[in-house]
Structures are given as C-alpha cells and as structure tokens.
Write a protein that holds these residues in place. Sequence first.
Motif, PDB file in Angstrom:
ATOM      1  N   HIS A 307      16.814 -54.995   2.276  1.00 48.32           N
ATOM      2  CA  HIS A 307      16.843 -55.622   3.603  1.00 48.32           C
ATOM      3  C   HIS A 307      15.458 -56.073   4.014  1.00 48.32           C
ATOM      4  CE1 HIS A 307      20.993 -55.161   4.727  1.00 48.32           C
ATOM      5  NE2 HIS A 307      20.979 -53.883   4.404  1.00 48.32           N
ATOM      6  N   GLN A 308      14.452 -55.219   3.823  1.00 51.06           N
ATOM      7  CA  GLN A 308      13.139 -55.514   4.359  1.00 51.06           C
ATOM      8  C   GLN A 308      12.366 -56.498   3.489  1.00 51.06           C
ATOM      9  OE1 GLN A 308      10.872 -52.458   6.221  1.00 51.06           O
ATOM     10  NE2 GLN A 308      12.548 -51.001   6.177  1.00 51.06           N
ATOM     11  N   SER A 309      12.739 -56.629   2.217  1.00 54.12           N
ATOM     12  CA  SER A 309      12.008 -57.531   1.336  1.00 54.12           C
ATOM     13  C   SER A 309      12.351 -58.985   1.611  1.00 54.12           C
ATOM     14  CB  SER A 309      12.307 -57.201  -0.128  1.00 54.12           C
ATOM     15  OG  SER A 309      11.851 -55.914  -0.445  1.00 54.12           O
ATOM     16  N   HIS A 310      13.561 -59.242   2.103  1.00 53.55           N
ATOM     17  CA  HIS A 310      14.023 -60.623   2.214  1.00 53.55           C
ATOM     18  C   HIS A 310      14.333 -61.011   3.651  1.00 53.55           C
ATOM     19  CE1 HIS A 310      14.248 -60.690  -2.153  1.00 53.55           C
ATOM     20  NE2 HIS A 310      14.925 -59.556  -2.110  1.00 53.55           N
ATOM     21  N   GLY A 311      13.859 -60.249   4.615  1.00 56.40           N
ATOM     22  CA  GLY A 311      14.135 -60.571   6.004  1.00 56.40           C
ATOM     23  C   GLY A 311      13.406 -61.822   6.462  1.00 56.40           C
ATOM     24  N   VAL A 312      14.003 -62.493   7.463  1.00 57.27           N
ATOM     25  CA  VAL A 312      13.365 -63.682   8.027  1.00 57.27           C
ATOM     26  C   VAL A 312      12.029 -63.327   8.661  1.00 57.27           C
ATOM     27  CG1 VAL A 312      13.630 -65.500   9.763  1.00 57.27           C
ATOM     28  CG2 VAL A 312      15.597 -64.787   8.397  1.00 57.27           C
ATOM     29  N   GLY A 313      11.983 -62.172   9.316  1.00 57.04           N
ATOM     30  CA  GLY A 313      10.743 -61.774   9.974  1.00 57.04           C
ATOM     31  C   GLY A 313       9.588 -61.619   9.004  1.00 57.04           C
ATOM     32  N   LEU A 314       9.831 -61.024   7.837  1.00 55.96           N
ATOM     33  CA  LEU A 314       8.755 -60.829   6.869  1.00 55.96           C
ATOM     34  C   LEU A 314       8.344 -62.148   6.223  1.00 55.96           C
ATOM     35  CD1 LEU A 314       9.689 -57.462   5.141  1.00 55.96           C
ATOM     36  CD2 LEU A 314       8.224 -57.905   7.097  1.00 55.96           C
ATOM     37  N   ALA A 315       9.302 -63.027   5.977  1.00 53.57           N
ATOM     38  CA  ALA A 315       8.963 -64.352   5.445  1.00 53.57           C
ATOM     39  C   ALA A 315       8.087 -65.106   6.436  1.00 53.57           C
ATOM     40  CB  ALA A 315      10.233 -65.143   5.140  1.00 53.57           C
ATOM     41  N   ASN A 316       8.417 -65.004   7.716  1.00 50.39           N
ATOM     42  CA  ASN A 316       7.611 -65.643   8.749  1.00 50.39           C
ATOM     43  C   ASN A 316       6.217 -65.024   8.817  1.00 50.39           C
ATOM     44  OD1 ASN A 316       6.601 -65.705  11.727  1.00 50.39           O
ATOM     45  ND2 ASN A 316       8.071 -67.392  11.586  1.00 50.39           N
ATOM     46  N   THR A 317       6.153 -63.690   8.678  1.00 51.62           N
ATOM     47  CA  THR A 317       4.864 -63.009   8.716  1.00 51.62           C
ATOM     48  C   THR A 317       3.973 -63.463   7.572  1.00 51.62           C
ATOM     49  OG1 THR A 317       5.812 -61.055   9.769  1.00 51.62           O
ATOM     50  CG2 THR A 317       3.723 -60.763   8.616  1.00 51.62           C
ATOM     51  N   ARG A 318       4.526 -63.537   6.374  1.00 48.46           N
ATOM     52  CA  ARG A 318       3.738 -63.986   5.221  1.00 48.46           C
ATOM     53  C   ARG A 318       3.249 -65.428   5.411  1.00 48.46           C
ATOM     54  NH1 ARG A 318       7.553 -60.709   1.992  1.00 48.46           N
ATOM     55  NH2 ARG A 318       6.335 -59.090   0.923  1.00 48.46           N
ATOM     56  N   ALA A 319       4.104 -66.282   5.959  1.00 50.15           N
ATOM     57  CA  ALA A 319       3.703 -67.673   6.195  1.00 50.15           C
ATOM     58  C   ALA A 319       2.548 -67.742   7.192  1.00 50.15           C
ATOM     59  CB  ALA A 319       4.891 -68.495   6.691  1.00 50.15           C
ATOM     60  N   ARG A 320       2.595 -66.935   8.246  1.00 47.73           N
ATOM     61  CA  ARG A 320       1.520 -66.943   9.235  1.00 47.73           C
ATOM     62  C   ARG A 320       0.215 -66.436   8.638  1.00 47.73           C
ATOM     63  NH1 ARG A 320       2.538 -63.809  14.220  1.00 47.73           N
ATOM     64  NH2 ARG A 320       0.862 -65.106  15.023  1.00 47.73           N
ATOM     65  N   LEU A 321       0.302 -65.414   7.800  1.00 48.66           N
ATOM     66  CA  LEU A 321      -0.903 -64.885   7.162  1.00 48.66           C
ATOM     67  C   LEU A 321      -1.553 -65.942   6.278  1.00 48.66           C
ATOM     68  CD1 LEU A 321       0.244 -61.279   6.148  1.00 48.66           C
ATOM     69  CD2 LEU A 321      -1.182 -61.945   8.086  1.00 48.66           C
ATOM     70  N   ARG A 322      -0.731 -66.696   5.547  1.00 46.48           N
ATOM     71  CA  ARG A 322      -1.285 -67.770   4.698  1.00 46.48           C
ATOM     72  C   ARG A 322      -1.970 -68.832   5.542  1.00 46.48           C
ATOM     73  NH1 ARG A 322       3.659 -67.192   1.895  1.00 46.48           N
ATOM     74  NH2 ARG A 322       4.504 -68.991   3.016  1.00 46.48           N
ATOM     75  N   GLN A 323      -1.371 -69.198   6.670  1.00 48.24           N
ATOM     76  CA  GLN A 323      -1.922 -70.275   7.481  1.00 48.24           C
ATOM     77  C   GLN A 323      -3.204 -69.855   8.184  1.00 48.24           C
ATOM     78  OE1 GLN A 323      -0.987 -73.264   7.391  1.00 48.24           O
ATOM     79  NE2 GLN A 323       0.981 -73.113   6.384  1.00 48.24           N
ATOM     80  N   ILE A 324      -3.267 -68.619   8.652  1.00 46.66           N
ATOM     81  CA  ILE A 324      -4.424 -68.177   9.428  1.00 46.66           C
ATOM     82  C   ILE A 324      -5.589 -67.773   8.532  1.00 46.66           C
ATOM     83  CG2 ILE A 324      -5.267 -66.415  11.039  1.00 46.66           C
ATOM     84  CD1 ILE A 324      -2.535 -66.427  12.348  1.00 46.66           C
ATOM     85  N   TYR A 325      -5.276 -67.061   7.425  1.00 42.67           N
ATOM     86  CA  TYR A 325      -6.346 -66.497   6.605  1.00 42.67           C
ATOM     87  C   TYR A 325      -6.539 -67.192   5.263  1.00 42.67           C
ATOM     88  CZ  TYR A 325      -5.833 -62.612   9.896  1.00 42.67           C
ATOM     89  OH  TYR A 325      -5.771 -61.854  11.029  1.00 42.67           O
ATOM     90  N   GLY A 326      -5.629 -68.083   4.872  1.00 40.78           N
ATOM     91  CA  GLY A 326      -5.725 -68.677   3.551  1.00 40.78           C
ATOM     92  C   GLY A 326      -4.720 -68.045   2.599  1.00 40.78           C
ATOM     93  N   ALA A 327      -4.571 -68.679   1.432  1.00 36.01           N
ATOM     94  CA  ALA A 327      -3.496 -68.299   0.513  1.00 36.01           C
ATOM     95  C   ALA A 327      -3.628 -66.884  -0.028  1.00 36.01           C
ATOM     96  CB  ALA A 327      -3.429 -69.299  -0.644  1.00 36.01           C
ATOM     97  N   HIS A 328      -4.863 -66.424  -0.297  1.00 38.64           N
ATOM     98  CA  HIS A 328      -5.032 -65.144  -0.984  1.00 38.64           C
ATOM     99  C   HIS A 328      -5.901 -64.153  -0.208  1.00 38.64           C
ATOM    100  CE1 HIS A 328      -3.228 -67.171  -4.386  1.00 38.64           C
ATOM    101  NE2 HIS A 328      -4.156 -68.106  -4.331  1.00 38.64           N
ATOM    102  N   ASN A 329      -6.176 -64.398   1.036  1.00 35.24           N
ATOM    103  CA  ASN A 329      -7.086 -63.535   1.792  1.00 35.24           C
ATOM    104  C   ASN A 329      -6.382 -62.421   2.545  1.00 35.24           C
ATOM    105  OD1 ASN A 329      -9.383 -64.984   0.999  1.00 35.24           O
ATOM    106  ND2 ASN A 329      -9.053 -66.505   2.602  1.00 35.24           N
TER     107      ASN A 329
END
Length: 361
Positions: A307-329
């Motif tokens: 459940h937690q690996s594929h949730g919409v919330g976690l996908a959104n969180t990962r996308a925000r992290l990429r946008q704010i900090y960069g792809a691998h930061n």
Amino acid sequence: MLTPDIARRFVSFWPLQIGGWTLYALATAITVAPYSHTSTEVLGIVAELGSSFLASFFLYFLCRYLWRKGVPLFRALSFCAVVSYALGVACTIASRLTQMHGSDSTLTFDWRFALTEAISVCVTLEGWSAFYFGIKHYQTVGQQKARLLAAEATARDAQLLALHYQLQPHFFFNTLNAISSLVVSNQPLLATEMIARLAALLRNTLSFPDTHTVTLRDELAVVDEYLTIERIRFGSRLRVSVDVSDEANDAQVPRFLLQPLIENAIRHAIAPSSSGGEIIISARLAEQRLQIDVANDTCELEAASTHQSHGVGLANTRARLRQIYGAHNATLVLSGETGRFMASLQLPLITEPVMSSSTAG
C-alpha cells in the motif's frame, strides 16, 4: 551515440564558437585593412588567429572543469587569466615561427616581442572565458527559474492532495461522527477541541504562503493538529512518539511533506489493527543532511509495504523532492521488518526558505 546532455552541449557550443571567432576574424580584418601589410605580416596575423582559435578549446575544457567544481567566479577568472597569458605566449610563438618559415627574408625570433605581443592574445582569451562563464550563469538562472516554476506547480498539487486527505468521506464523516458522539455523551470540551483542531487543520491546508518550504517545527505543528484529531478517534489505540533535535527543527522541509506518510501509517497499520500501534517520528542532522524517519507498528508488513510503496501521496512526495532539490539530492526510502515499517527521508540541509517563483521574480 551521443547522450542528450552531450548533444545539447554540442548544439549550443559550436554555433557560438564558430560564430564568435568568425566575427572576431572579420573585426580584425576590418581593423588592419586600412594599413598596408606585407604578406609575411598577414601570414602572422592569420597564424595568430588560428592558434588562438585552437587555444580556446583548451580554455573551454578548463572553464568547464572550474565551473563544475564550483570555483568562485573571481578566482576562476584569475586562474584563466594566467592560463590565457601562457596560451598567448604559445600563440605568439606559433605566429612568429610561421612568419619566419614563410618569409624569404631573414627574420629573427625575439622573446621580448613574443612576451609583449602575448598580452593582446591573453585579453582575447580572457574575454572568451568571461563570455563562457556569463553564458553558464545565464543558463543556470534559467534552469533555477524553470525548477521553481515546476516546484510551484507540484506544491499546489500537494496542497490539493493534502486537502483531499482531510475532506475524503472516510476521514471527514468519521470525524463528524466522533464529534457527534462526544456531544451525545456530554463531553462538550472534547467535542469543542476536536472542532477547533479540525478547523485549524483545514486552515493550514488551505493557506498557501510564498515559500515552498517551512521549518520542520512548523511542519510538525500541522502534523500534530492532524494526529490530535486521530487520537480522539482512536483513543489509546494510537500512540505517537516524536524525537527531533533542536537543529533539525530549524531545517527547511517541503510543506505537507510528512502528512502522506502519517496518513498511510494510520490507514494501513493503525486502523486495521484492534490493538492499534505506535507511530515514531524522528529527525536529526548528519553530514549537512536532514534525516527524517517515520516508523509505525504493523502486523501485515507485506500488505502495508504494498500500500505505502505505490500510494498517490508518496508518488507526489517523490515528485516534489525531485523538483525542489534535484534528481538525486533527496531520497525517500521505504523499508520494513517483522512488526515495523519505516519511511526514511534524506534531504539537503537548508536553513533559508525556498521562495515561490512569483516571489523570487
């Protein structure tokens, strides 16, 4: 086959390199045209232009290396000036040797002439270096602006997603039922507290300041509003432990970063269990990075992980992290063992808020 990054540099570098040196050659020709020059002098000018053009390639790799290493601009230009003078001496020597080889008369080599003439070539190459760093700075500003615009869009998505978590029928009606039960059982103080907490939570969700990040302390305050409502619902079944250092409290994190993790823990671990469980939130600094862990008890590790690996919330969180900090930061890693599930976040340590594009502009 060229990679996209190399292909992009190839396309942007060669038109500027060829076009710039062509214009410089034309300007030199226009400058010397009014004066009469022997064929030997013209040969020397051409040789100096050609050798300067070749020297710029060496300078290109040097400037790219300094830029990637993050060397301060003044220090990089100073270093390039020294190298440019050395290259200028080499170009002047090449020009003079070409003149000597192509001349019928006897020409001699004069080191004083070479060292003096090298100054003009040095100025040209140093100007080339300054132009290179100027273009790189312009490109970086453009990339940062694009990243901020993308981050603003994903932050708005996260805001709407967080609002969805509060207003979904499962949460909203359970909260209203809990309030109704408190009123019927003559517990007006708890009912009032629950209404106030719900109002505060919705107010925080609907607000949208001019920053993409807030301090971890402020983020935990919003989480506490949410957990207070859930504590009233679940009673002793929900236990929460928070262990956050003072230094970590002052670090900046994306808004609504923790709520999807807390929501998933309650939905997939606490709510299905008759005995409930504990949620542990911890944060600390390590090597100029912020480490945040959200752990929860679970009896069904495989189901919770799915459940937690594929949730919409976690996908959104990962996308925000990429946008704010960069792809691998910044990373979000999910792990588990028998009876325990953990979501681990690692973020760059930032103490100043990341402004929205409208404010930054």
